[in-house]
Design an enzyme around this catalytic site. Structure first.
Site, PDB file in Angstrom:
ATOM      1  N   ASP A   1       0.983  -1.153   0.046  1.00 41.12           N
ATOM      2  CA  ASP A   1      -0.184  -0.023  -0.210  1.00 41.12           C
ATOM      3  C   ASP A   1       0.947   1.197  -0.092  1.00 41.12           C
ATOM      4  OD1 ASP A   1      -2.040   1.781   0.231  1.00 41.12           O
ATOM      5  OD2 ASP A   1      -3.037   0.999   1.981  1.00 41.12           O
ATOM      6  N   ASP A   2       0.808   1.833  -1.214  1.00 42.21           N
ATOM      7  CA  ASP A   2       1.508   3.275  -1.123  1.00 42.21           C
ATOM      8  C   ASP A   2       3.102   2.972  -1.512  1.00 42.21           C
ATOM      9  OD1 ASP A   2      -0.971   4.153  -0.848  1.00 42.21           O
ATOM     10  OD2 ASP A   2      -0.426   5.505   0.696  1.00 42.21           O
TER      11      ASP A   2
ATOM     12  N   CYS B   1      -6.106   4.102  -3.290  1.00 43.10           N
ATOM     13  CA  CYS B   1      -6.629   2.796  -2.841  1.00 43.10           C
ATOM     14  C   CYS B   1      -7.791   2.087  -3.521  1.00 43.10           C
ATOM     15  CB  CYS B   1      -6.649   2.697  -1.141  1.00 43.10           C
ATOM     16  SG  CYS B   1      -5.196   3.058  -0.607  1.00 43.10           S
TER      17      CYS B   1
ATOM     18  N   ARG C   1      -7.856  -1.112  -6.121  1.00 43.09           N
ATOM     19  CA  ARG C   1      -8.183  -2.502  -5.782  1.00 43.09           C
ATOM     20  C   ARG C   1      -9.157  -2.925  -6.147  1.00 43.09           C
ATOM     21  NH1 ARG C   1      -5.474  -2.981  -0.228  1.00 43.09           N
ATOM     22  NH2 ARG C   1      -4.078  -1.043  -0.585  1.00 43.09           N
TER      23      ARG C   1
ATOM     24  N   LYS D   1      -5.549  -5.478   4.283  1.00 40.30           N
ATOM     25  CA  LYS D   1      -6.511  -4.371   4.044  1.00 40.30           C
ATOM     26  C   LYS D   1      -7.460  -4.555   2.808  1.00 40.30           C
ATOM     27  CE  LYS D   1      -6.149   0.462   2.186  1.00 40.30           C
ATOM     28  NZ  LYS D   1      -5.312   1.511   2.070  1.00 40.30           N
TER      29      LYS D   1
ATOM     30  N   HIS E   1     -10.818  -2.442   1.864  1.00 38.40           N
ATOM     31  CA  HIS E   1     -11.030  -0.871   1.224  1.00 38.40           C
ATOM     32  C   HIS E   1     -12.153  -1.202   0.021  1.00 38.40           C
ATOM     33  CE1 HIS E   1      -9.369   3.240   1.540  1.00 38.40           C
ATOM     34  NE2 HIS E   1     -10.730   2.938   2.004  1.00 38.40           N
TER      35      HIS E   1
ATOM     36  N   SER F   1      -8.351   1.994   5.202  1.00 34.03           N
ATOM     37  CA  SER F   1      -6.878   2.155   5.652  1.00 34.03           C
ATOM     38  C   SER F   1      -6.715   2.402   7.135  1.00 34.03           C
ATOM     39  CB  SER F   1      -6.409   3.813   4.810  1.00 34.03           C
ATOM     40  OG  SER F   1      -6.734   3.688   3.668  1.00 34.03           O
TER      41      SER F   1
ATOM     42  N   HIS G   1       1.529   2.248   4.036  1.00 37.96           N
ATOM     43  CA  HIS G   1       0.768   3.272   4.287  1.00 37.96           C
ATOM     44  C   HIS G   1       0.822   3.757   5.529  1.00 37.96           C
ATOM     45  CE1 HIS G   1      -3.032   5.259   4.564  1.00 37.96           C
ATOM     46  NE2 HIS G   1      -3.585   5.242   3.279  1.00 37.96           N
TER      47      HIS G   1
ATOM     48  N   ASP H   1      -0.326  -0.719  -4.719  1.00 41.35           N
ATOM     49  CA  ASP H   1      -1.829  -0.162  -5.485  1.00 41.35           C
ATOM     50  C   ASP H   1      -1.728   1.173  -5.820  1.00 41.35           C
ATOM     51  OD1 ASP H   1      -1.208   1.023  -2.700  1.00 41.35           O
ATOM     52  OD2 ASP H   1      -3.337   1.361  -2.391  1.00 41.35           O
ATOM     53  N   ASN H   2      -0.660   2.123  -5.405  1.00 42.47           N
ATOM     54  CA  ASN H   2      -0.521   3.409  -6.068  1.00 42.47           C
ATOM     55  C   ASN H   2       0.852   3.665  -5.749  1.00 42.47           C
ATOM     56  OD1 ASN H   2      -2.726   3.946  -3.561  1.00 42.47           O
ATOM     57  ND2 ASN H   2      -0.750   5.015  -3.259  1.00 42.47           N
TER      58      ASN H   2
ATOM     59  N   LYS I   1       1.284   9.525  -5.133  1.00 44.46           N
ATOM     60  CA  LYS I   1      -0.248   9.054  -4.794  1.00 44.46           C
ATOM     61  C   LYS I   1      -1.361  10.358  -5.275  1.00 44.46           C
ATOM     62  CE  LYS I   1      -2.831   7.757  -0.925  1.00 44.46           C
ATOM     63  NZ  LYS I   1      -2.726   7.074   0.325  1.00 44.46           N
TER      64      LYS I   1
HETATM   65 MG    MG Z   1      -2.618   2.968  -1.223  1.00 48.29          MG
END
Ligand code: MG
Length: 452
Positions: free
Chosen positions: A46-47, A86, A90, A143, A145, A168, A222, A274-275, A295
């Site tokens: 994540d991130d 996010c 996803r 996660k 989301h 998150s 994240h 994811d990003n 992001k």
């Molecule tokens: Mg993310």
């Protein structure tokens, strides 16, 4: 043996059965192993930024397990997530469809929040739902989301098992769920990566004798960042590095478990994010290296991700794949490999990239659309990327460009030199491509604008 042999797989299964019952040599019984539907493990950070792994050039974050994945498998250097934040990212990964088609994006709210009432619609088909039709065991650990109300949880989207946080880790309250039950609140985040990993290993061990799909979307890096005692202060890159190094440890545990269980040759493992990095968090955020933005942005730093694919005996070791590919491609790739027909009643935005991963063919993907919320900001075809709108980061204002900006991404990966005025023909071609793409988009209600 009067049963009709309908496929190569049936033939191999029959061969293996005969070999075993007649006590024939091992290589014949081994056919059974390769004939089984492959397992899939998708590990999703994540991130995490494009340049935050050792094998993607980070000078101090130590990622020996991810580097080993690259050395034994493939590194994809032009791999895109389908959104710069996010929730839409996803949704796209699990459905193979741009979030604009499922309503999992919005211009008003970037992602789902604890007061959201929406989630991934049940009319959408996830990889898990599709693989269930072939008897796969499925788990989502991490996660989610994609809607925290009970009816939207992973257990309602094709997953047999869920363990993780519903959105998150900076959103309150932060419950930890097992299936549909809250087992801890607030979640103790320091041990989260470790606990996710233990649950994931248990799932692999319990399902070693049947095909499985493990979707493993990690909570970190994240913000707020946490690392367990063993990793705290271990990295030269501070707490961000600690969290990434713990993720790396987790990946190593998964790979080692697959090897130990004798499943390596029959399991495709994919690792990506994811990003892009959350740049406004400064030292708490990651780095996209030479890519522009992070992001929340449709510059490449927001959506081009570090990506690794590992499948011993199928993906040639040490491959570096520079062709375009995307998280959107997981859906058709997994379904095709599992012999599940692709749904015909909807537009899919992904391609089967099996041959690309095996290095037998070039990528079927030459185009990528870059949406921020519900608006199309940019398009890439081949090496050319055209921006209609740009937005530096999370909270900046959008800028429209008329004429659009044009970059040759392979010559200029930092998107520094706008060369639109030299290439009116490319601009015209990309505008036609956008027009054509827009005819395929049907308006749907945004799930992110529904309140609970
Ligand atoms: Mg993310």
């Amino acid at each position: 043996m009067s049963q009709a042999i309908t496929s190569r797989r049936d033939f191999l299964n029959m061969l293996a059965f005969s070999a075993a019952s007649l006590g024939l040599p091992h290589w014949l019984s081994a056919a059974h192993k390769t004939a089984r539907s492959p397992n899939f493990v998708i590990i999703f950070a994540d991130d995490l930024g494009y340049a935050d792994l050792g094998c993607f050039g980070h000078p101090t974050i130590h990622t020996p397990n991810l580097d080993r994945m690259a050395a034994e498998g493939a590194k994809l250097t032009q791999f895109y997530s389908a959104a710069p934040v996010c929730t839409p990212s996803r949704a796209a990964l699990l459905t193979g469809r741009l979030p604009i088609r499922s309503g999992m994006c919005s211009d008003k709210r970037r992602v789902l929040f604890p007061n959201s009432g929406g989630g991934l619609p049940h009319s959408e088909i996830t990889i898990a739902t599709a693989l269930k039709t072939k008897g796969y065991a499925t788990a989502c650990i991490g996660k989610w989301h994609l809607g925290h109300l009970r009816r939207f949880l992973p257990t309602h989207h094709g997953f047999d098992y869920y363990f993780g946080i519903p959105y998150s880790n900076d959103m309150r309250p932060t419950p930890l769920l097992e299936n549909e039950k809250t087992i801890e609140e607030p979640t103790v985040q320091t041990t989260l990566t470790k606990r996710y990993t233990e649950k994931a290993i248990r799932f692999l061990e319990q399902n070693k004798n049947k095909p499985f799909f493990l979707y493993f979307p990690h909570t970190f890096p994240h913000v707020p960042l946490f690392a367990s005692q063993r990793f705290k202060d271990a990295s030269l890159r501070g707490l961000y590095g600690d969290a990434v190094e713990e993720l790396d440890w987790s990946v190593g545990r998964i790979i080692d478990t697959l090897k130990k269980l004798g499943l390596a040759e029959n399991t495709l493992v994919f690792f990506t994010s994811d990003n892009g990095p959350w740049l406004t968090k400064k030292l708490q955020g990651g780095s996209a290296g030479l890519l522009r933005g992070g992001k929340g942005s449709t510059w490449d730093g927001g959506m081009r991700e570090p990506a690794l694919a590992w499948w011993p005996g199928n993906i040639p070791s040490g491959s570096v794949i520079t062709d375009l590919a995307s998280t959107l491609d997981f859906f058709p790739t997994c379904l095709t490999l599992a012999d599940v027909p692709l749904p015909k009643d909807r537009v899919l935005d992904g391609y089967d990239i099996t041959a690309l991963l095996k290095r037998t063919e070039k990528s079927p993907r030459d185009t990528m659309f870059f949406y921020r919320g519900a608006r199309l900001f940019a398009v890439r075809r081949g090496p050319w990327k055209m921006h209609l709108i740009t937005q530096a980061g999370y909270r900046d204002k959008p800028h429209s460009h008329n004429p659009p900006l044009l970059f040759h991404i392979e010559h200029d990966p930092s998107e520094k030199f706008d060369i639109a005025k030299y290439h009116p023909d490319i601009i015209a071609e990309l505008m036609r491509l956008i027009e054509q793409h827009r005819t395929t988009i049907k308006p749907v209600k945004s799930q992110l604008e529904i309140y609970n």
